[in-house]
Design a protein around this motif. Structure first.
Motif, PDB file in Angstrom:
ATOM      1  N   SER A 184     -10.164   2.303 -11.266  1.00 59.07           N
ATOM      2  CA  SER A 184     -10.038   1.469 -10.221  1.00 59.07           C
ATOM      3  C   SER A 184     -10.098   0.204 -10.492  1.00 59.07           C
ATOM      4  CB  SER A 184     -11.725   1.405  -9.931  1.00 59.07           C
ATOM      5  OG  SER A 184     -12.409   0.356 -10.718  1.00 59.07           O
ATOM      6  N   ASP A 185      -9.756   0.096 -12.115  1.00 58.77           N
ATOM      7  CA  ASP A 185      -9.104  -1.628 -12.000  1.00 58.77           C
ATOM      8  C   ASP A 185      -8.321  -1.363 -13.360  1.00 58.77           C
ATOM      9  OD1 ASP A 185     -10.779  -0.967 -13.965  1.00 58.77           O
ATOM     10  OD2 ASP A 185     -11.451  -3.034 -14.291  1.00 58.77           O
ATOM     11  N   SER A 186      -8.196  -0.163 -13.611  1.00 56.13           N
ATOM     12  CA  SER A 186      -7.105   0.023 -15.106  1.00 56.13           C
ATOM     13  C   SER A 186      -6.257   1.010 -15.373  1.00 56.13           C
ATOM     14  CB  SER A 186      -8.063  -0.156 -16.186  1.00 56.13           C
ATOM     15  OG  SER A 186      -6.944   0.085 -17.534  1.00 56.13           O
ATOM     16  N   ARG A 234      -5.057  -4.832 -19.328  1.00 55.64           N
ATOM     17  CA  ARG A 234      -7.105  -5.259 -18.401  1.00 55.64           C
ATOM     18  C   ARG A 234      -7.374  -5.234 -20.359  1.00 55.64           C
ATOM     19  NH1 ARG A 234      -9.922  -6.642 -16.516  1.00 55.64           N
ATOM     20  NH2 ARG A 234     -11.310  -5.106 -16.067  1.00 55.64           N
ATOM     21  N   LYS A 252     -10.055  -7.848 -13.567  1.00 54.65           N
ATOM     22  CA  LYS A 252     -10.895  -7.264 -13.169  1.00 54.65           C
ATOM     23  C   LYS A 252     -10.386  -6.804 -11.202  1.00 54.65           C
ATOM     24  CE  LYS A 252     -14.901  -4.672 -12.137  1.00 54.65           C
ATOM     25  NZ  LYS A 252     -14.910  -3.482 -12.351  1.00 54.65           N
ATOM     26  N   ILE A 253     -10.245  -8.531 -11.022  1.00 53.07           N
ATOM     27  CA  ILE A 253      -9.508  -8.328  -9.370  1.00 53.07           C
ATOM     28  C   ILE A 253      -8.556  -7.829  -9.310  1.00 53.07           C
ATOM     29  CG2 ILE A 253      -9.551  -9.686  -7.458  1.00 53.07           C
ATOM     30  CD1 ILE A 253     -11.944 -10.732  -8.104  1.00 53.07           C
ATOM     31  N   GLU A 282      -7.351  -4.265  -9.837  1.00 55.26           N
ATOM     32  CA  GLU A 282      -7.595  -3.806  -8.916  1.00 55.26           C
ATOM     33  C   GLU A 282      -6.611  -3.477  -7.410  1.00 55.26           C
ATOM     34  OE1 GLU A 282     -12.620  -4.052  -9.032  1.00 55.26           O
ATOM     35  OE2 GLU A 282     -11.764  -5.324  -7.829  1.00 55.26           O
ATOM     36  N   ARG A 283      -6.082  -4.638  -7.727  1.00 57.12           N
ATOM     37  CA  ARG A 283      -5.648  -5.006  -6.440  1.00 57.12           C
ATOM     38  C   ARG A 283      -3.782  -4.431  -6.953  1.00 57.12           C
ATOM     39  NH1 ARG A 283      -1.382  -9.696  -5.963  1.00 57.12           N
ATOM     40  NH2 ARG A 283       0.156  -8.854  -4.585  1.00 57.12           N
ATOM     41  N   VAL A 310      -4.431  -1.421  -9.050  1.00 53.30           N
ATOM     42  CA  VAL A 310      -4.340   0.592  -8.557  1.00 53.30           C
ATOM     43  C   VAL A 310      -4.208   0.415  -6.927  1.00 53.30           C
ATOM     44  CG1 VAL A 310      -6.489   1.385  -8.920  1.00 53.30           C
ATOM     45  CG2 VAL A 310      -5.468  -0.123 -11.189  1.00 53.30           C
ATOM     46  N   THR A 311      -4.958  -0.530  -6.365  1.00 55.55           N
ATOM     47  CA  THR A 311      -5.120  -0.357  -4.968  1.00 55.55           C
ATOM     48  C   THR A 311      -3.625  -0.239  -4.652  1.00 55.55           C
ATOM     49  OG1 THR A 311      -6.969  -2.087  -5.304  1.00 55.55           O
ATOM     50  CG2 THR A 311      -5.658  -1.483  -2.995  1.00 55.55           C
TER      51      THR A 311
END
Ligand code: M6R
Length: 605
Positions: free
Chosen positions: A270-272, A417, A423-424, A427-428, A430-431
């Motif tokens: 989700s973030d990495s 990471r 983390k934010i 996540e950005r 990855v999105t």
């Protein structure tokens, strides 16, 4: 560049060799030939189709070797084409690589009265093997004795009339693999020649020699017999076919959304990112004080973006060196504190491979970003990440380039990471990464517009490609793509460099392609457009959706791709540039998949 095929088994070898040579055509060549044991040798300059046309109707034989040659020693003539024979014509040899001490060996053989039929370094080896075979009992002993006298690189395949079902293959610095089929055995320098017959292969390593008969094979190294791992090729046969497309290049550009999906598959959290190939070496990479990226051509340009990604997200100092320069440079850093990342679609580019070897010699950890599984660079590096882009047949790197960028994003995300990336922010990224295949599809839908823009600029003789920050390497890449496929003189620059010289050439006939996405350097790039406009230059602007109207008054034509994270934008902006190069070349009716003088994989220095 040069390509090798061979077959021994129960079927007629001729169609197998010809289809293998055709499959190798994409790698670039200027002449081709086959030798069928106890039948004869046929060679022709030009396309494999010329060779095929000149084959006698009834030619048949179950053991043979074939070759596509890209001239190095001597021009592309029938005499210089492979297979080569010794004077007594007892052996036939095909060879990739270069015999460095061929001149001195040749002089000694001429002194002995041997008459040469070609100008090639390969014939020297053929004469040596023939001479040894006249005194040694078997072909493999003769090959081994001859190879002990040569210096250089080789992938060779040898057949002899006296041992009709046998082929001997040996490798040092030039790829060779053995294909295991139900009806017999194949040998080739590239999986594409084997794929229609079998996916079960054995990769030969440097220093190994394979003796292949209709009944089986034996592989030996200096220390004696070697037990080899049998592997399965992951590519499907349809991937090396045009499947109705006019050119491989177009097919490969249109595959980009799927390629991005394949490169990212199973690698995103989700973030990495998770990269199985780097798991064991991750602690060492994280401790690195410097990451050195190397490659050639488009792979080098992807490295320029990789450098920015690693610095931006992981905070590790990175630099990029052309492999053809790095290999000759002094390594000044502490090798324990530096990591080398070699980028290569084919995994066979000689300069990149040599740079890896040099770095290893200095004790550096070496990683590969490679598309071809089992290729020389994949095997030479300590660890790495495969692109999973599927085979790229067109000479121009398109989908592979995009997948190299995607791999760099994954590496930067993973390292980031594990270091300072929040983390934010993870996540950005990855999105946005997950949306890329869809956005790439939207970039591909520009094709009809690009077709008509290419028609407008079709007679352009010169072009600049200009971009800043993330788009400076894309400017280099866009220029390379246009020049290699359409033969338009093109140069890529960081847009800020314009005023330091290049602007002198701007006039109403000169095209500038400006990469101007709505990013942190947009306004500065726009100023460059104004400067070009003021001098009457022609402008094609590539921006992001929603920003078109800001550029209409400045540019002759405006294209736009979807907006994404600034660091991911190059994966989208590169696509219209590939399509533009393709359409320009198509309008000029050029041989897009095999442009003049170029080879898909550059295995000579
Ligand atoms: O197989 P590699 O990625 O190592 O090849 C490197 C270059 O030869 C290659 O990118 C070349 O520049 C292409 N023709 C570019 O389209």
């Amino acid at each position: 560049m040069c390509g090798i095929v061979g077959y021994t088994g129960s079927k007629n070898a001729v169609p197998i060799l010809i289809s293998g040579l055709k499959a190798l055509e994409y790698r670039g060549y200027d002449s081709a030939g086959i030798h069928i044991v106890n039948v004869g040798t046929i060679k022709r300059t030009g396309k494999v189709a010329e060779l095929e046309k000149s084959l006698p109707a009834a030619i048949d034989g179950t053991t043979g070797v074939g070759h596509t040659r890209w001239a190095t020693h001597g021009p592309p003539t029938e005499a210089n084409a492979h297979p080569h024979a010794d004077s007594a014509r007892i052996i036939a040899l095909v060879h990739n690589g270069i015999i460095e001490n061929y001149a001195e060996l040749k002089a000694a053989l001429v002194q002995e009265g041997i008459v040469f039929a070609s100008e090639t370094d390969t014939e020297v080896l053929a004469q040596l093997i023939g001479k040894e075979f006249s005194i040694k009992k078997d072909l493999e002993s003769a090959v081994r004795a001859a190879l002990s006298k040569v210096r250089g690189t080789y992938g060779i395949l040898v057949a002899a009339e006296r041992e009709p079902g046998k082929l001997v293959a040996a490798k040092l610095g030039s790829p060779l693999m053995l294909g295991i089929a139900e009806d017999g055995y194949h040998v080739a320098s590239d999986a594409s020649a084997i794929l229609p017959y079998t996916r079960t292969v054995i990769y030969l390593e440097d220093g190994e020699m394979a003796t292949v008969t209709k009944e089986g094979y034996r592989i030996e190294a200096d220390a004696g017999p070697v037990q080899k791992k049998i592997e399965e090729l992951e590519w499907g046969v349809e991937e090396i076919q045009k499947m109705g497309y006019e050119h491989f290049m177009l097919k490969e550009i249109l595959e980009i959304p799927e390629v991005i999906t394949n490169t990212l598959r199973g690698r995103l959290l989700s973030d990495s990112a998770i990269l199985g190939g780097l798991r064991d070496v991750l602690p060492r990479i994280l401790k690195a004080k410097r990451i050195i990226i190397t490659g050639c051509g488009s792979a080098y340009y992807s490295g320029l973006i990789g450098e920015m990604l690693i610095e931006e997200f992981a905070g590790i100092p990175a630099e990029v060196e052309l492999a053809s320069e790095l290999r000759y440079r002094r390594f000044t850093m502490n090798p324990k504190e530096a990591v080398l990342i070699a980028v290569s679609q084919s995994g066979e580019t000689l300069d990149t491979l040599e740079a890896v070897k040099e770095a290893k010699k200095h004790g550096m950890l070496t990683l590969g970003i490679v598309n071809v599984v089992g290729s020389s660079i994949a095997r030479a590096t300590d660890a790495g990440v495969y692109n999973h882009a599927g085979p790229e047949i067109g000479v121009a790197s398109t989908k592979a380039f995009i997948s190299q960028l995607a791999v760099f994003v994954l590496i930067a995300l993973l390292l980031g990471r594990n270091r300072e990336l929040s983390k934010i922010e993870g996540e950005r990224l990855v999105t946005e990464l997950r949306q890329l295949p869809e956005l790439a599809r939207s970039a591909l839908s520009l094709r009809p517009q690009i077709e008509s823009i290419a028609a407008t600029f079709r007679s352009t003789r010169d072009a600049y490609f200009l971009g800043r920050k993330w788009h400076c390497p894309i400017a280099y890449e866009g220029a390379l793509k246009l020049k290699e496929i359409s033969y338009v003189h093109a140069e890529g620059y960081g847009a800020g460099e314009m005023k330091h010289g290049p602007i002198a050439l701007i006039d109403p006939d000169f095209l500038s392609v400006i990469l101007a996405p709505r990013d942190s350097v947009y306004e500065k790039t726009k100023s460059n457009m104004q400067e070009i406009r003021a001098r009457g230059g022609r402008l094609l602007a590539l921006t992001t959706q929603g920003n078109e109207s800001d550029l209409f008054s400045l540019a002759d034509a405006v294209l736009s791709v979807p907006l994404t994270h600034e660091a991911l934008q190059p994966l989208l902006t590169a696509i219209p540039l590939q399509l533009f190069a393709y359409e320009m070349a198509r309008l000029r009716a050029l041989p897009i998949d095999q442009p003049r003088n170029l080879a898909k994989s550059v295995t000579v220095e």
